[in-house]
Design an enzyme around this catalytic site. Structure first.
Site, short mmCIF file in Angstrom:
data_model
loop_
_atom_site.label_atom_id
_atom_site.label_comp_id
_atom_site.label_asym_id
_atom_site.label_seq_id
_atom_site.Cartn_x
_atom_site.Cartn_y
_atom_site.Cartn_z
N SER A 161 0.76 -1.27 0.00
CA SER A 161 -0.12 -0.01 -0.01
C SER A 161 0.66 1.29 0.00
O SER A 161 0.37 2.28 -0.40
CB SER A 161 -1.01 -0.06 1.40
OG SER A 161 -1.85 -1.08 1.25
N HIS A 186 0.54 4.55 4.05
CA HIS A 186 -0.34 5.21 3.09
C HIS A 186 0.23 6.68 3.25
O HIS A 186 0.60 7.31 1.87
CB HIS A 186 -1.91 5.18 3.18
CG HIS A 186 -2.38 3.81 3.27
ND1 HIS A 186 -3.68 3.48 3.28
CD2 HIS A 186 -2.00 2.54 3.19
CE1 HIS A 186 -3.93 2.27 3.08
NE2 HIS A 186 -2.96 1.73 3.19
#
Length: 300
Positions: A204, A251
């Site tokens: 991610s 993230h």
């Protein structure tokens, strides 16, 4: 040979009805060649001293029909155009899928050996393990590690959708650097801010780096920003959802690193492009190293 010239009386429309590339009908082209003013897509954009030129004008400008090495078609970031503009993306997909299949075969044992965490005893009475104990490889291996099918499915879809166009626009080497540094930045921020025993895995961070770079690239090419900003907003809502379970640090770290690296790559002045691009990547890597060193010192 297919010349793919625009039909007389107008420019070829893209699939969505916007202006299309004169060499690749159906591809959106919001940039025009500074010499002939024909619309060109990122693959056809040759960086010139002022703006961008199409491959045909570059060849004609050489006087020989073939551009010399300095005038060879380049991406918007100065990279070489490749026959397969998605090769690195396919390789990264293959590595992620291969690791996932290895996890299915070996189970939790492999996950424990490769996942990211700072400082923790995996088994009661066992030794302290983690990045703080010198297992630096976890910062990298966790970037390619997935345990749930939905997790790898979403990440690989993001890699394919975002990675292919970015690889085409940046060139292979710059794209790979962007991917790896974004993933490392996500791992470093997770290591810094998460609890020492909190584990993290997944691509991610790198995918969010690609998303950040896509925003910068679209701004550079004057594309419509609304679709990618909506995508960013949706992903941020998912990242900070109240149910938890998502390493938001990865993230955010990947997103910031991706945007910083992309700015250095696509906005670098042509005469100092190499210096600015290498310098930007070096600064991001230095920040990653500093974060890891400071966090390690705090945990040990």
């Amino acid at each position: 040979m297919d010349q793919q010239q625009p039909p007389s009386g107008g420019e070829p429309p893209a699939v969505d009805g916007s202006l299309g590339c004169y060499r690749h009908p159906g591809r959106e082209a919001n940039v025009r060649c500074t010499r002939c003013e024909r619309p060109i897509c990122p693959e056809c954009m040759v960086d010139a001293s002022v703006g961008f030129q199409c491959p045909d004008c570059v060849r004609q400008g050489s006087g020989t029909g073939y551009g010399p090495a300095p005038q060879a078609p380049r991406t918007v970031a100065g990279g070489s155009l490749a026959a397969d503009p998605r090769l690195i993306t396919k390789i990264l997909l293959g590595i992620n899928i291969a690791v996932y299949l290895a996890v299915l075969a070996q189970g939790t044992e492999l996950v424990v050996r490769l996942m990211l965490f700072g400082h923790h005893r995996i088994y009661e009475g066992g030794p302290l393990e983690g990045v703080a104990e010198g297992q630096w490889y976890r910062l990298v291996t966790s970037m390619f590690l997935h345990q749930e099918v939905w997790h790898i499915a979403f990440n690989m879809l993001g890699l394919w959708w975002l990675g292919g166009p970015l690889e085409e626009a940046l060139g292979r080497a710059r794209y790979l650097t962007l991917y790896l540094l974004s993933g490392l930045a996500g791992s470093a921020l997770t290591y810094w801010l998460a609890a020492p025993g909190q584990s993290s895995l997944g691509a991610s961070g790198a995918i969010f780096g690609l998303l950040g770079a896509t925003i910068v690239l679209m701004r550079r090419l004057n594309y419509d920003m609304r679709p990618v900003l909506v995508l960013l907003a949706v992903n941020l809502v998912i990242t900070f959802n109240p149910w938890g379970g998502i390493a938001w640090q990865a993230h955010v770290g990947g997103l910031i690193a991706g945007m910083v690296i992309a700015v250095g790559m696509v906005y670098a002045p042509r005469e100092r492009r190499t210096l600015v691009q290498y310098g930007t990547c070096a600064l991001v890597l230095l920040a990653v190293v500093l974060v890891v060193v400071v966090r390690t010192a705090a945990l040990t």
